[in-house]
Design a protein around this motif. Structure first.
Motif, mmCIF file in Angstrom:
data_model
loop_
_atom_site.group_PDB
_atom_site.id
_atom_site.type_symbol
_atom_site.label_atom_id
_atom_site.label_comp_id
_atom_site.label_asym_id
_atom_site.label_seq_id
_atom_site.Cartn_x
_atom_site.Cartn_y
_atom_site.Cartn_z
ATOM 1 N N GLU A 41 -20.934 36.723 17.532
ATOM 2 C CA GLU A 41 -20.932 35.579 16.903
ATOM 3 C C GLU A 41 -20.416 34.028 17.625
ATOM 4 O O GLU A 41 -21.113 33.101 17.390
ATOM 5 C CB GLU A 41 -20.340 35.711 15.541
ATOM 6 C CG GLU A 41 -20.541 34.690 14.465
ATOM 7 C CD GLU A 41 -19.658 34.724 13.499
ATOM 8 O OE1 GLU A 41 -18.673 35.823 13.239
ATOM 9 O OE2 GLU A 41 -19.521 33.851 12.366
ATOM 10 N N VAL A 160 -23.569 30.437 9.951
ATOM 11 C CA VAL A 160 -24.654 31.158 10.309
ATOM 12 C C VAL A 160 -24.308 32.776 10.230
ATOM 13 O O VAL A 160 -23.173 33.137 10.668
ATOM 14 C CB VAL A 160 -24.859 31.142 12.011
ATOM 15 C CG1 VAL A 160 -25.813 32.249 12.447
ATOM 16 C CG2 VAL A 160 -25.361 29.707 12.412
ATOM 17 N N VAL A 161 -25.114 33.282 9.200
ATOM 18 C CA VAL A 161 -24.619 34.810 8.702
ATOM 19 C C VAL A 161 -26.122 35.696 8.953
ATOM 20 O O VAL A 161 -26.952 35.215 9.306
ATOM 21 C CB VAL A 161 -24.204 34.870 7.373
ATOM 22 C CG1 VAL A 161 -23.317 33.995 7.133
ATOM 23 C CG2 VAL A 161 -25.565 33.960 6.657
ATOM 24 N N ALA A 162 -25.779 36.761 9.151
ATOM 25 C CA ALA A 162 -27.074 37.850 9.063
ATOM 26 C C ALA A 162 -27.510 37.912 7.846
ATOM 27 O O ALA A 162 -26.820 38.062 6.922
ATOM 28 C CB ALA A 162 -26.431 39.203 9.636
ATOM 29 N N SER A 163 -28.888 38.112 7.956
ATOM 30 C CA SER A 163 -29.803 38.151 6.685
ATOM 31 C C SER A 163 -30.926 39.031 7.103
ATOM 32 O O SER A 163 -31.969 38.596 7.552
ATOM 33 C CB SER A 163 -30.332 36.898 6.000
ATOM 34 O OG SER A 163 -31.171 37.002 4.969
ATOM 35 N N PRO A 164 -30.889 40.326 6.980
ATOM 36 C CA PRO A 164 -31.742 41.446 7.652
ATOM 37 C C PRO A 164 -33.045 41.329 6.976
ATOM 38 O O PRO A 164 -34.185 41.693 7.650
ATOM 39 C CB PRO A 164 -31.074 42.726 7.031
ATOM 40 C CG PRO A 164 -29.404 42.607 6.785
ATOM 41 C CD PRO A 164 -29.683 41.260 6.412
ATOM 42 N N PHE A 168 -33.234 32.722 6.130
ATOM 43 C CA PHE A 168 -33.011 31.278 4.892
ATOM 44 C C PHE A 168 -32.285 30.225 5.479
ATOM 45 O O PHE A 168 -31.371 30.346 6.346
ATOM 46 C CB PHE A 168 -32.274 31.697 3.616
ATOM 47 C CG PHE A 168 -30.986 32.216 3.520
ATOM 48 C CD1 PHE A 168 -30.095 31.305 3.505
ATOM 49 C CD2 PHE A 168 -30.405 33.530 3.729
ATOM 50 C CE1 PHE A 168 -28.578 31.628 3.352
ATOM 51 C CE2 PHE A 168 -29.236 34.036 3.620
ATOM 52 C CZ PHE A 168 -28.359 32.743 3.562
ATOM 53 N N VAL B 85 -24.505 37.058 1.966
ATOM 54 C CA VAL B 85 -25.665 37.718 1.573
ATOM 55 C C VAL B 85 -25.490 38.941 1.048
ATOM 56 O O VAL B 85 -24.653 39.871 1.383
ATOM 57 C CB VAL B 85 -26.716 37.826 3.036
ATOM 58 C CG1 VAL B 85 -27.801 38.369 2.634
ATOM 59 C CG2 VAL B 85 -26.645 36.460 3.750
ATOM 60 N N VAL B 88 -24.945 42.600 3.153
ATOM 61 C CA VAL B 88 -24.161 42.124 4.232
ATOM 62 C C VAL B 88 -22.588 41.863 3.946
ATOM 63 O O VAL B 88 -21.776 42.421 4.499
ATOM 64 C CB VAL B 88 -24.849 40.765 5.107
ATOM 65 C CG1 VAL B 88 -24.234 40.598 6.306
ATOM 66 C CG2 VAL B 88 -26.147 41.347 5.482
ATOM 67 N N HIS B 89 -22.610 40.794 3.062
ATOM 68 C CA HIS B 89 -21.125 40.420 2.506
ATOM 69 C C HIS B 89 -20.768 41.019 1.388
ATOM 70 O O HIS B 89 -19.718 40.826 0.805
ATOM 71 C CB HIS B 89 -21.146 38.893 2.687
ATOM 72 C CG HIS B 89 -21.641 38.175 3.766
ATOM 73 N ND1 HIS B 89 -22.776 37.857 4.016
ATOM 74 C CD2 HIS B 89 -21.086 38.050 4.987
ATOM 75 C CE1 HIS B 89 -22.791 37.463 5.290
ATOM 76 N NE2 HIS B 89 -21.685 37.314 5.753
ATOM 77 N N HIS B 371 -21.204 39.356 12.981
ATOM 78 C CA HIS B 371 -22.399 39.393 12.225
ATOM 79 C C HIS B 371 -23.651 40.315 12.636
ATOM 80 O O HIS B 371 -24.540 41.101 11.876
ATOM 81 C CB HIS B 371 -22.781 38.282 11.994
ATOM 82 C CG HIS B 371 -21.632 37.517 10.919
ATOM 83 N ND1 HIS B 371 -20.991 38.062 9.870
ATOM 84 C CD2 HIS B 371 -20.943 36.460 11.230
ATOM 85 C CE1 HIS B 371 -20.208 37.143 9.494
ATOM 86 N NE2 HIS B 371 -20.073 36.310 10.451
#
Lengths: 377, 377
Positions: A41, A160-164, A168, B85, B88-89, B371
């Motif tokens: 990250e 910034v996050v993971a969105s599998p 978005f 999300v 994820v979260h 992440h």
């Protein structure tokens, strides 16, 4: 009519040599095809920050800390957010990540322009799929930095996050209202002219053409460019808000949908559009022929044009047009209808009207973009 | 040591009769099980707005227009966004939509508290699956409004979009820095004590227990409540930031991860934690026994506690603790280690250390939440 304040600018013209809108892509600094799931990250955030410049003296602390910090002058701030989801609002099969981010940021700037606010900061939260290429993330932020240079904002933070499942974006825009009173959707008066900036339907025609192609062309047509890299209505909006208009809103949800929003915000008024006067964008006629649709209907229900809709006294219209021509000669302004009185108890749907060719006024057939509705309901 | 400014408040105590944190759920106004895909977008937004109060005089225009508008005083604004999300979260199988939204907003408020900013506005963008029940959306906004009452913010705007695969939230917090200089992650000095608010590991223990149960209990345990409805560190953070501490950050990403962030923000310094001094939360020991883990390791790597980590001169510590006790008696403050000098060229990983029981200092085994990393890499 005093539009003099519209000329005040707090920044110098951008030094960019070529418009980022016209670029097929801006180069990233990475080579090869690393994916973001290969980075930690911290590395990803470092790589993003390397692409971001700082240009406003009001940015005290930009990305990297717990919070961005802005110096604020006494006055009013306008704040808005705009979210966009892959598969709902954009499709990465025929547009780049940078195109999708550009569209999202320009859409959010539209909300600032609708209230006539000078940008102070943009924050961008991103949900990324792990298999995205690092180079595409670099191109995204280099492109947004170039847009910031052109429109005069700093990207000061975000997440910034993971969105599998789906990429978005959520764009936050912060602007300063330099005028004592801000314009909004309400305030229209009977007898006002209804006018729109730019041209309509281009983005929708471009989207249809991109969908047919199934991939991003190396040399997009004007309509495709209207979709992939729409021009920002921010600067024209700031100029218009300094003039004595009555109501203004951006129409990124589609002209028909925004007419309904105007009707909801202005009781006892009806909004009458003359479909023959709509400024139809280049490429719409050809696309209408291709898909068997009506060009005016595409202009009305397009839902992707980043333009502004406003109401103004007829006697102020010429001066308004002259002021816009002087400051933003590339931005068209077109009268598309009028505002009339309506019964107090008429619902908004019955106060959104179209004047047919025989002069008769009928309810506008709305095909608004209803996010959650199941089709067929 | 002057903490006097910490007592200044711009609002009166909240009038709520019961804490929203303790509520299993706040009632929505809907009956039956309508889903949001049965509503139009306007209806959904109207329903949301019906739950939102306005309490700050600085909120000029709240939700509903193109942009929210805030009155700003001269000074500095802190801005931060925090995205979360589903899958994820957070996991809606064992928490409500209101729990997930509460966690997201409290997490974002943590960023304000880390810089000592007084909240001015919160904006919330939501990506909703269409099959969500309308009642759960109502409970979400009623709960967030109650949180706003308790913490002193207005929910002034945001966006609601369809997200077919996973619910997401992006929370934007805007705060005003009332102090001339804001504290941040940098500024630590050799010899400083390392201290943490509250207790650690509770949220992680609660999460493990909720996962095992597979559904939300009607009467959550203290650890489960630490996860579902964490207390906000906002007010203690504002009080601490008014005192002469050196560096502060929130630890919602986990203590170990934030120690690394401190090391990155402070070159030539190392951060040494004594695991035996960590204030382990209620329920962590039991959960550690259940899952065969070490309680101290759960406190270190938890990654879900909404607490603050700070560094302060040893001679200022007692006064700091007294000031916090006076203003926020429910908030513990615990010394967990110290700051020491380190070689200029040592990477951050080598400057995040643990003192073992034999007194030896070794690199902290980091299990930060990365992440995007694929597992096993």
């Amino acid at each position: 009519m005093d539009c003099s304040r519209a000329t005040s600018q707090t920044r110098s013209p951008p030094p960019c040599e070529r418009s980022p809108r016209a670029c097929a892509s801006l180069p990233g600094r990475s080579v090869g095809s690393r994916r973001i799931e290969d980075l930690g990250e911290f590395d990803l955030l470092d790589l993003i920050r390397a692409h971001l410049g700082q240009r406003l003296s009001t940015t005290v602390r930009g990305p990297g800390g717990d919070a961005a910090i802005l110096e604020t002058e006494t006055g009013r701030l306008a704040l808005s957010t705009d979210a966009a989801v892959e598969g709902v609002h954009f499709d990465l099969r025929f547009m780049s990540l940078a195109d999708a981010g550009w569209r999202a940021v320009v859409g959010a700037l539209g909300d600032l322009s609708a209230v006539g606010a000078e940008p102070r900061a943009v924050l961008l939260s991103c949900g990324f799929r792990g298999e995205l290429e690092v180079a595409s993330v670099e191109e995204l932020f280099a492109t947004l930095d170039a847009l910031g240079e052109e429109e005069g904002f700093d990207l000061v933070g975000g997440d910034v996050v993971a969105s599998p499942h789906a990429v978005f974006f959520d764009v936050v825009v912060v602007g300063r209202l330099t005028l004592s009173s801000s314009v909004d959707r309400s305030g229209a008066r009977p007898g006002d002219l209804l006018a729109v900036t730019g041209t309509l339907g281009g983005a929708m025609a471009g989207l249809a053409s991109l969908r047919r192609a199934g991939k991003r062309p190396s040399d997009p047509s004007p309509a495709e460019l209207d979709y992939l890299r729409p021009g920002s209505p921010l600067r024209p909006g700031i100029a218009l808000a300094a003039c004595p208009i009555h109501a203004m809103t951006d129409i990124s949800d589609g002209l028909a949908e925004e007419l309904l929003a105007l009707a909801r915000a202005n009781e006892e008024l009806a909004f009458v559009v003359d479909p023959t006067r709509l400024p139809v964008a280049e490429g719409v006629d050809a696309e209408a022929k291709e898909s068997g649709r009506d060009p005016a209907e595409m202009a009305l229900s397009g839902g992707e044009d980043s333009e502004l809709l406003l109401t103004v006294l007829p006697e102020d219209y010429s001066a308004l047009k002259r002021a816009l021509d002087a400051l933003h000669p590339a931005t068209r302004l077109t009268v598309i209808g009028e505002v009339i009185g309506a019964p107090a108890d008429a619902p908004a749907q019955q106060r959104t009207l179209a004047r047919s060719q025989d002069g008769e006024i009928r309810p506008l057939a709305l095909r608004g973009f209803e996010h959650f509705r199941r089709s067929g309901r």
